[in-house]
Design an enzyme around this catalytic site. Structure first.
Site, PDB file in Angstrom:
ATOM      1  N   ASP A 125       0.448   3.633   2.261  1.00 39.84           N
ATOM      2  CA  ASP A 125       0.179   4.198   3.579  1.00 39.84           C
ATOM      3  C   ASP A 125      -0.984   5.196   3.452  1.00 39.84           C
ATOM      4  O   ASP A 125      -2.057   4.782   2.995  1.00 39.84           O
ATOM      5  CB  ASP A 125       1.467   4.820   4.148  1.00 39.84           C
ATOM      6  N   ASP A 159       0.849  -1.201   0.000  1.00 37.61           N
ATOM      7  CA  ASP A 159       0.000   0.000   0.000  1.00 37.61           C
ATOM      8  C   ASP A 159       0.881   1.245   0.000  1.00 37.61           C
ATOM      9  O   ASP A 159       2.093   1.168   0.171  1.00 37.61           O
ATOM     10  CB  ASP A 159      -0.867  -0.012   1.273  1.00 37.61           C
TER      11      ASP A 159
HETATM   12  N1  LIG Z   1       1.237   1.350   5.722  1.00 37.10           N
HETATM   13  C1  LIG Z   1       1.729   0.503   6.606  1.00 37.10           C
HETATM   14  N2  LIG Z   1       2.206   0.947   7.792  1.00 37.10           N
HETATM   15  C2  LIG Z   1       2.723   0.081   8.685  1.00 37.10           C
HETATM   16  N3  LIG Z   1       2.781  -1.241   8.499  1.00 37.10           N
HETATM   17  C3  LIG Z   1       2.318  -1.714   7.344  1.00 37.10           C
HETATM   18  N4  LIG Z   1       2.261  -2.978   6.877  1.00 37.10           N
HETATM   19  C4  LIG Z   1       1.713  -2.933   5.657  1.00 37.10           C
HETATM   20  N5  LIG Z   1       1.405  -1.668   5.315  1.00 37.10           N
HETATM   21  C5  LIG Z   1       1.782  -0.888   6.360  1.00 37.10           C
END
Ligand SMILES: Nc1ncnc2[nH]cnc12
Ligand SMILES: CSC[C@H]1O[C@H](OP(=O)(O)O)[C@H](O)[C@@H]1O
Length: 291
Positions: free
Chosen positions: A211, A209
């Protein structure tokens, strides 16, 4: 010669290692308690390997609740010389898109309150974390990724946050501006403890992703992370199978000293060491603790 034994730690959505045959499970105990799950010993392409899901089967452990010391000690007891951690992570860069693998070489530790050392009062040690990833292991992972045609990048900085909540927008923008590449919640203290246990360590950070910083992408949530992990599980498994198949029989001496990190790390005078604590430490530091 030291026989190379590969350990794999599976992260979110990775609770087993496809292709691991002749399976034997062992619920290990260590001086630091029990690891996240039974260790799964087996063979892959005729080579010995050991698997541990860091959150346990069913994902019962949160990043803050994992007994990282027991996990690393159990893998050390199992004879693991080379440890590959698989982690889902958020990306701080547009070019590191979901499904992309980052073979990180640096970590920034923003965790707090986790037990992050085997050592302490009664036997103090300071290992180097200048180069936390073992370069030869990292290179072999990259070669396996190339052979499997997996888009990946060598090097990158993984910001390890405490969690379990995901970041605020301000945090995400701050870490992005700092030049970090990916964010997760588990590589620390895992990498530090592997170093203290003299196990060569490398992380496959699978981007899941963006975030919460990217205007054109949804804010991260668990469903999105697990969806991407599942979509890419086959590629991760193929990479690991290839890595294990092609791995040298003999552990390769680490150019940054990850396999002899305790050589110059102990500072407590032998006469001042707590004998009971030293006994406890033998599992990971027996090589340098004397008779
Ligand atoms: N955006 C994110 N922040 C922290 N841990 C994660 N694991 C997967 N995506 C994450
Ligand atoms: C399921 S989203 C957050 C969760 O995913 C990552 O886990 P892992 O590093 O074990 O793959 C992240 O670190 C969080 O624990």
């Amino acid at each position: 010669m030291t026989k190379a034994i590969i350990g794999i730690i599976g992260g979110s959505g990775v609770y087993d290692l496809p292709g691991l045959d002749n399976l034997r499970e062992e619920q290990m105990t260590t001086p630091w308690g029990e690891p996240s799950d039974a260790l799964r010993f087996g063979t892959l392409a005729g080579r010995d390997a050991v698997f541990l899901p860091r959150h346990g089967r069913g994902h019962k452990l949160s990043p803050s609740g994992i007994n990282y010391r027991a996990n690393i000690a159990a893998l050390k007891q199992a004879g693991v010389t080379d440890l590959v951690s698989v982690s889902a992570c958020g990306s701080y860069r547009a070019e590191l898109y979901p499904g992309f693998f980052v073979l990180v070489d640096q970590f920034v530790d923003r965790t707090h309150g986790r037990e992050s050392s085997f050592f302490g009062n009664g036997c103090v040690a300071h290992v180097s974390m200048a180069h936390p990833v073992a370069p030869l292991l990292q290179r072999r992972i990259s070669e396996a990724a190339k052979a499997e045609d997996i888009a990946h990048k060598l090097n990158g900085t993984y910001l390890c946050m405490e969690g379990p909540q995901f970041s605020s927008y301000a945090e995400s923008m701050t870490y992005r501006a700092a030049g970090y590449d990916v964010v997760g919640m588990t590589a620390m203290p895992e990498a530090k403890l592997a170093r203290e246990a003299e196990i060569s360590y490398a992380t496959i950070a699978m981007v899941t992703d963006f975030d919460c910083w990217h205007a054109d992408h949804e804010i991260v949530d668990v469903a999105a992370v697990i969806k991407v992990v599942h979509e890419n599980a086959g590629r991760a498994a193929a990479l690991i199978a290839r890595l294990i198949r092609d791995f040298p029989e003999e552990h390769e001496t680490c150019p940054v000293g990850s396999d002899r990190a305790l050589d110059n790390a102990l500072i407590t005078a032998p006469a001042a060491r707590d004998p009971a604590f030293v006994e406890k430490l033998r599992v990971i530091g027996g090589r340098v603790l004397g008779a």
